[in-house]
Design a protein around this motif. Structure first.
Motif, short mmCIF file in Angstrom:
data_model
loop_
_atom_site.label_atom_id
_atom_site.label_comp_id
_atom_site.label_asym_id
_atom_site.label_seq_id
_atom_site.Cartn_x
_atom_site.Cartn_y
_atom_site.Cartn_z
N TRP A 153 -82.95 2.94 6.58
CA TRP A 153 -82.18 3.16 7.82
C TRP A 153 -82.78 2.40 8.99
CZ3 TRP A 153 -77.46 5.08 8.81
CH2 TRP A 153 -76.80 5.66 7.72
N ARG A 156 -81.35 -0.92 8.75
CA ARG A 156 -79.93 -0.90 9.14
C ARG A 156 -79.80 -0.93 10.66
NH1 ARG A 156 -75.90 2.52 5.74
NH2 ARG A 156 -74.81 1.96 7.63
N ILE A 235 -69.67 -3.81 -2.94
CA ILE A 235 -70.83 -4.27 -2.16
C ILE A 235 -71.18 -5.68 -2.59
CG2 ILE A 235 -73.24 -3.81 -1.55
CD1 ILE A 235 -71.44 -1.58 -0.61
N THR A 239 -71.55 -8.23 2.66
CA THR A 239 -71.02 -6.98 3.23
C THR A 239 -71.81 -6.60 4.48
OG1 THR A 239 -70.51 -6.24 1.01
CG2 THR A 239 -70.53 -4.55 2.72
N THR A 240 -71.07 -6.15 5.49
CA THR A 240 -71.78 -5.65 6.68
C THR A 240 -71.60 -4.14 6.75
OG1 THR A 240 -69.81 -6.13 7.95
CG2 THR A 240 -71.63 -7.72 8.11
N PHE A 241 -72.61 -3.46 7.22
CA PHE A 241 -72.52 -2.01 7.33
C PHE A 241 -71.85 -1.64 8.64
CE2 PHE A 241 -76.39 -1.22 4.43
CZ PHE A 241 -75.54 -1.15 3.34
N SER A 242 -70.97 -0.62 8.51
CA SER A 242 -70.27 -0.22 9.73
C SER A 242 -70.66 1.20 10.14
CB SER A 242 -68.77 -0.26 9.48
OG SER A 242 -68.45 0.65 8.44
N ALA A 243 -71.16 1.96 9.19
CA ALA A 243 -71.38 3.38 9.47
C ALA A 243 -72.40 3.59 10.59
CB ALA A 243 -71.87 4.08 8.21
N SER A 244 -72.05 4.54 11.46
CA SER A 244 -72.94 4.78 12.61
C SER A 244 -73.60 6.15 12.50
CB SER A 244 -72.13 4.67 13.89
OG SER A 244 -71.02 5.54 13.79
N LEU A 245 -73.71 6.64 11.27
CA LEU A 245 -74.33 7.96 11.09
C LEU A 245 -75.83 7.87 11.37
CD1 LEU A 245 -72.75 8.98 7.68
CD2 LEU A 245 -72.05 9.74 9.92
N HIS A 246 -76.40 9.02 11.67
CA HIS A 246 -77.86 9.16 11.81
C HIS A 246 -78.48 8.27 12.88
CE1 HIS A 246 -77.33 11.36 8.24
NE2 HIS A 246 -76.98 10.30 7.55
N LEU B 107 -71.98 7.34 1.00
CA LEU B 107 -71.71 6.48 2.16
C LEU B 107 -71.65 5.00 1.78
CD1 LEU B 107 -71.53 6.15 5.26
CD2 LEU B 107 -74.02 6.18 5.32
N GLU B 111 -68.91 2.08 3.12
CA GLU B 111 -69.30 1.07 4.11
C GLU B 111 -68.31 -0.10 4.21
OE1 GLU B 111 -71.73 1.21 6.19
OE2 GLU B 111 -73.42 2.32 5.36
N PRO B 112 -67.95 -0.71 3.05
CA PRO B 112 -67.09 -1.89 3.18
C PRO B 112 -65.69 -1.56 3.71
CG PRO B 112 -68.06 -1.74 0.98
CD PRO B 112 -68.29 -0.45 1.66
N GLN B 114 -64.99 -0.01 6.46
CA GLN B 114 -65.00 -0.05 7.93
C GLN B 114 -64.31 1.18 8.55
OE1 GLN B 114 -66.41 -3.03 9.47
NE2 GLN B 114 -66.96 -3.55 7.38
N LEU B 115 -64.72 2.37 8.10
CA LEU B 115 -64.13 3.60 8.62
C LEU B 115 -64.93 4.10 9.82
CD1 LEU B 115 -63.80 5.36 5.15
CD2 LEU B 115 -61.97 4.20 6.38
N GLU B 117 -66.85 7.12 12.12
CA GLU B 117 -67.85 8.13 11.71
C GLU B 117 -67.20 9.44 11.28
OE1 GLU B 117 -71.64 10.38 13.64
OE2 GLU B 117 -70.96 8.53 14.57
N ILE B 120 -65.67 9.11 7.90
CA ILE B 120 -66.72 9.03 6.87
C ILE B 120 -67.24 10.43 6.53
CG2 ILE B 120 -69.14 8.33 6.53
CD1 ILE B 120 -68.45 5.70 7.88
N GLN B 121 -67.55 11.21 7.58
CA GLN B 121 -68.05 12.57 7.35
C GLN B 121 -67.03 13.40 6.57
OE1 GLN B 121 -70.86 13.71 7.84
NE2 GLN B 121 -71.85 13.03 9.72
#
Lengths: 276, 550
Positions: A153, A156, A235, A239-246, B107, B111-112, B114-115, B117, B120-121
């Motif tokens: 992380w 990331r 993957i 691939t780029t990561f989009s998730a903004s968790l944590h 998760l 990732e690919p 593009q959702l 947050e 995603i949860q």
């Protein structure tokens, strides 16, 4: 999450207020402490650094019995340093003890091998030992308080491409796979009659070469399977990561610890620059 | 509407002479559940890789034909584009975990897409619920999960992407009965709540009959049989020829010359017409306990960590000429006990006697000449570069000249059907050949006892039956074989003696039929009752009570 130490050596580190610090803090603290090792130049700063690293280690709840396991290694290194200073180096200073082991008279002069113990030699020995201790404490602090997930992380958050953090994650998974495969292969050899304790060094070497065959074949098979598992989830290297968790926020405690660590580094750098 | 269409597909791996897939024609309609079965090496997993475009895009070889998935030509469309709408779950739950905890694992697949947050949860929680897991699993490491839980997480990770097609490649083959049951209930809720199109590669006929609308049987790279599962299984010998073993109830019904829709129907018939079931419950002759005691374990305890015993006071005797099966749930101590028997672990307390001598009195060479241990994954115990060298390894290690052991190596190669492969590199053997090589290489030393850990995991039933015949022939030669397994069917059919372990203790030791009749033991050890045993119990009940189904 189990820390790297727990995964690799099965050593459980109890939960303390240090574990509640943000992962970024837990990565940066040992990073700065390891940087400090380059700046310490005398026994005062080396003592300061070793004690600081030890305090962090105790705060982090690392069991001292774990360090005790490494005591033999630390003692061996220290002993080696002492011997090298006493037998192979004549450090100028107040002589505390001196004796000549070998004296050779030659045409061009006299060559002597002396045991010479001076106060400066002892101080230098202590300095090296403290520096090694600081390094061991810092490395232990890192592996005992950071999990592979923290590192993934962390990467990331630096907005690096997906493959970088996935590679980091796979690296840690790979290590645990390799270690467990190696132990099974070794045991399988024992089951076939190999006696590692009684084999000569040359024979041991040949047997371990044999062990590479299953280990390599398992690595190839697993790499293929993992890459297929990744492909099947879409993957790819690009691939780029989009998730903004944590994306946790640093607390006052994090800032205080970080400030102290950075201050220590600046202080040691200043000491290093201006005192030498 | 067709979700998936394959036309005249042909695939040959680079460097291989034979094609792995040939003349594959397949159509899967929306909402359909299609099962694919067949012997190991039939090309099932290769077909899965072809359906998602990994073949021919990522692996080198010769490809012909066309695969259309949701209208995309999979040989030309980017795999990331194809897999947007497809979820794949592979056989080995361990390998599929790329990340270090459950949340990151689910998760990763999202990732690919593009959702945001929130989405995603929501998807992570929804998919976990769907497979019967809750939020408490999110921070858990794969190391802390059981096999069934890992596979359910893998299914959740695939379903979280809300795929239009879900492909499951032997999702239960690596699992114990409890793990299988967990995955089956996850599949049930998947089918009931999230009606997606499914293609499942599977060996377990019970699963196929329960879920599949249609069954395809593959052999040697071709689809050789196709139809409704029960129709295909009713073909009898024709289906068996391609390793399509029917569910137990069909097998028993065929044996009794009656028709049954499912297990429940068969049991009803057993109650209402007991006469037809004559002979099913005849007591089997127990052939075991023929020879002298070869392994004796007395009050053995073992712990990996202090104060946490894995084996608790086990007493056990194994005799020459016995085929013994050891069963029990994951973590019950089966592998540890089998390693204690083989002298690979030293007990914390108690003693292990091999041929009347303490295990510690033997050298490693002596011990391995008496007891052989065969690992679950044959790749762990193949150390040489040719098949011949592998079988000869034990002799070479002992410094015996080749002329003295060559005959024994030849005999082992012949017995395990490896003749002609002597110069092959073991790496390139098939799964079944590797398994046979692993056994041959320890058999060559002529040990008295063979301890075999999970020999049938991930193998088709035919290979399982072949291995059991080999073990039976070894037992007939006076050897003792201890098989650690999860396969109740094989234990019931082949074991002379069954040992059941729970929590480090042996809770049952005796005839497989008598043990499997005990509901309490079956429940505690997470086993299942074979259909014959269920029939016998119904017949017994029928004699005592009125209709139990009323």
């Amino acid at each position: 999450m189990p820390t790297i130490l727990e995964e690799l050596a099965g050593v459980y580190v109890r939960h303390t207020s240090y574990s509640e610090l943000d992962a970024v803090t837990r990565i940066i603290v040992p990073f700065f402490l390891s940087l400090d090792v380059f700046f310490v130049k005398d026994i005062t700063t080396a003592t300061l650094l070793a004690v600081t690293a030890l305090v962090f280690l105790l705060w982090a709840g690392v069991p001292l019995r774990f360090l005790k396991n490494y005591l033999f290694l630390i003692l061996s290194l220290s002993f080696f340093i002492v011997l090298s200073f006493v037998f192979f180096k004549e450090v100028p200073g107040n002589t505390l003890y001196s004796t000549t082991i070998l004296r050779v008279n030659a045409e061009r002069g006299v060559w002597e091998w002396k045991i010479l113990i001076t106060d400066t030699a002892l101080l230098q020995t202590a300095f090296f030992i403290l520096r090694i201790l600081a390094m061991i404490f810092t490395a232990t602090l890192f592996i005992a308080t950071v999990s592979d997930r923290d590192i993934v992380w962390g990467l990331r958050r630096l907005k690096l491409p997906a493959w970088v953090s996935i590679s980091a994650s796979l690296f840690f998974r790979g290590i645990s796979f390799f270690v467990s495969d190696f132990l099974i292969v070794r045991e399988a050899m024992i089951a076939r009659g190999v006696d590692f304790e009684k084999s000569s060094l040359a024979r041991k070497f040949r047997i371990y070469l044999n062990a590479l065959i299953p280990l390599l074949s398992l690595m190839v098979t697993r790499s293929l399977e993992i890459s297929l598992a990744l492909e099947s989830r879409g993957i790819q290297p690009s691939t780029t990561f989009s998730a903004s968790l944590h994306r946790g926020k640093l607390t006052i405690k994090d800032y205080l610890v970080l400030a102290f660590t950075v201050f220590l580094t600046i202080f040691l750098a200043w000491w290093f620059t201006w005192r030498f | 509407m067709a979700i998936l269409e394959a036309k005249e597909v042909y695939w040959r791996y680079a460097g291989s002479k034979k094609p792995i897939l040939e003349n594959i024609n397949l159509r899967v309609d929306e909402g359909e559940f299609v099962a694919i079965t067949g012997p190991s090496g039939a090309g099932k997993t290769t077909l899965v890789l072809t359906l998602i475009g990994v073949i021919p895009q990522r692996l080198p070889g010769e490809f012909q034909g066309k695969v259309l998935l949701l209208g995309y030509d999979t040989s030309r469309t980017q795999i990331s584009e194809i897999t947007r709408n497809v979820g794949v779950v592979f056989e080995d739950p361990e390998i599929q975990f790329v990340m270090s905890n459950v949340e990151d694992e689910i998760l990763l697949g999202l990732e690919p897409l593009q959702l945001d947050e929130h989405e995603i949860q929501e998807r992570i929680e929804w998919s976990l619920n769907l497979v019967g897991l809750d939020k408490s699993f999110l921070p858990r490491s794969p190391l802390q999960l059981s096999g069934g839980e890992k596979q359910r997480v893998a299914i959740a990770a695939a379903v979280a992407r809300r795929p239009k097609l879900l492909i499951l490649d032997e999702p239960t083959s690596d699992l114990d009965p409890q793990g299988k049951e967990e995955v089956v209930s996850a599949l049930r809720s998947l089918i009931n709540e999230y009606r997606t199109t499914v293609v499942m590669v599977e060996h377990e006929p019970e699963l196929i009959v329960e879920f599949a609308d249609r069954l395809l049987v593959m052999d040697e790279g071709r689809i050789v049989l196709e139809g409704e599962p029960s129709e295909v299984y009713e073909l009898g010998e024709t289906a068996l020829k391609h390793a399509a073993y029917p569910p137990d109830y069909i097998q028993l019904a065929r044996q009794l010359n009656i028709k049954a829709r499912d297990t429940g129907d068969l049991l009803r018939q057993a109650y209402s017409n007991a006469v037809k079931f004559n002979g099913v419950c005849n007591p089997r002759v127990i052939e075991g306990r023929k020879g002298d005691v070869i392994v004796s374990i007395r009050d053995v305890w073992f712990e990996y960590k202090p104060e946490k015993p894995v084996i608790r006071g086990v007493d056990l005797e194994l005799r020459l000429g016995e085929l013994v099966f050891l069963m029990g749930p994951n973590g019950s101590g089966k592998t540890t006990l089998s390693k204690l028997v083989a002298g690979l672990l030293k007990p914390s307390k108690g003693e292990v006697l091999i041929d009347k001598r303490g295990v510690g009195e033997y050298t490693r060479e002596e011990l391995s000449s008496i007891i052989a241990y065969i690992y679950q994954n044959p790749q762990h115990q193949i150390f040489n570069q040719t098949v011949w060298d592998e079988v000869a390894f034990g002799w070479r290690l002992r410094g015996v000249p080749e002329r003295l052991y060559a005959e024994k190596v030849e005999e082992a190669l012949k017995l395990f059907n490896l003749k002609g492969l002597e110069e092959e590199h073991p790496f390139f053997l098939s799964k079944g050949e590797k398994r046979r090589l692993a056994i041959a290489s320890v058999y060559a030393l002529n040990p008295k006892v063979l301890v075999v850990d999970e020999p049938t995991t991930g193998q088709d039933r035919r290979l399982g039956e072949q291995l059991m015949s080999i073990f039976r022939s070894l037992v007939d030669k006076g050897k003792t074989v201890l098989v650690v397994t999860h396969s109740v069917g094989l234990a019931y059919k082949y074991a002379d003696r069954l040992l059941v372990m729970v929590d480090g203790r042996i809770i049952a030791d005796g005839s497989p039929r008598l043990i499997l009749e005990e509901d309490d033991i079956v429940y505690k050890a997470h086993l299942r009752q074979p259909v014959e045993v269920q029939v016998c119990k119904i017949l017994a009940k029928a004699r005592e009570h009125s209709n139990p189904f009323s």
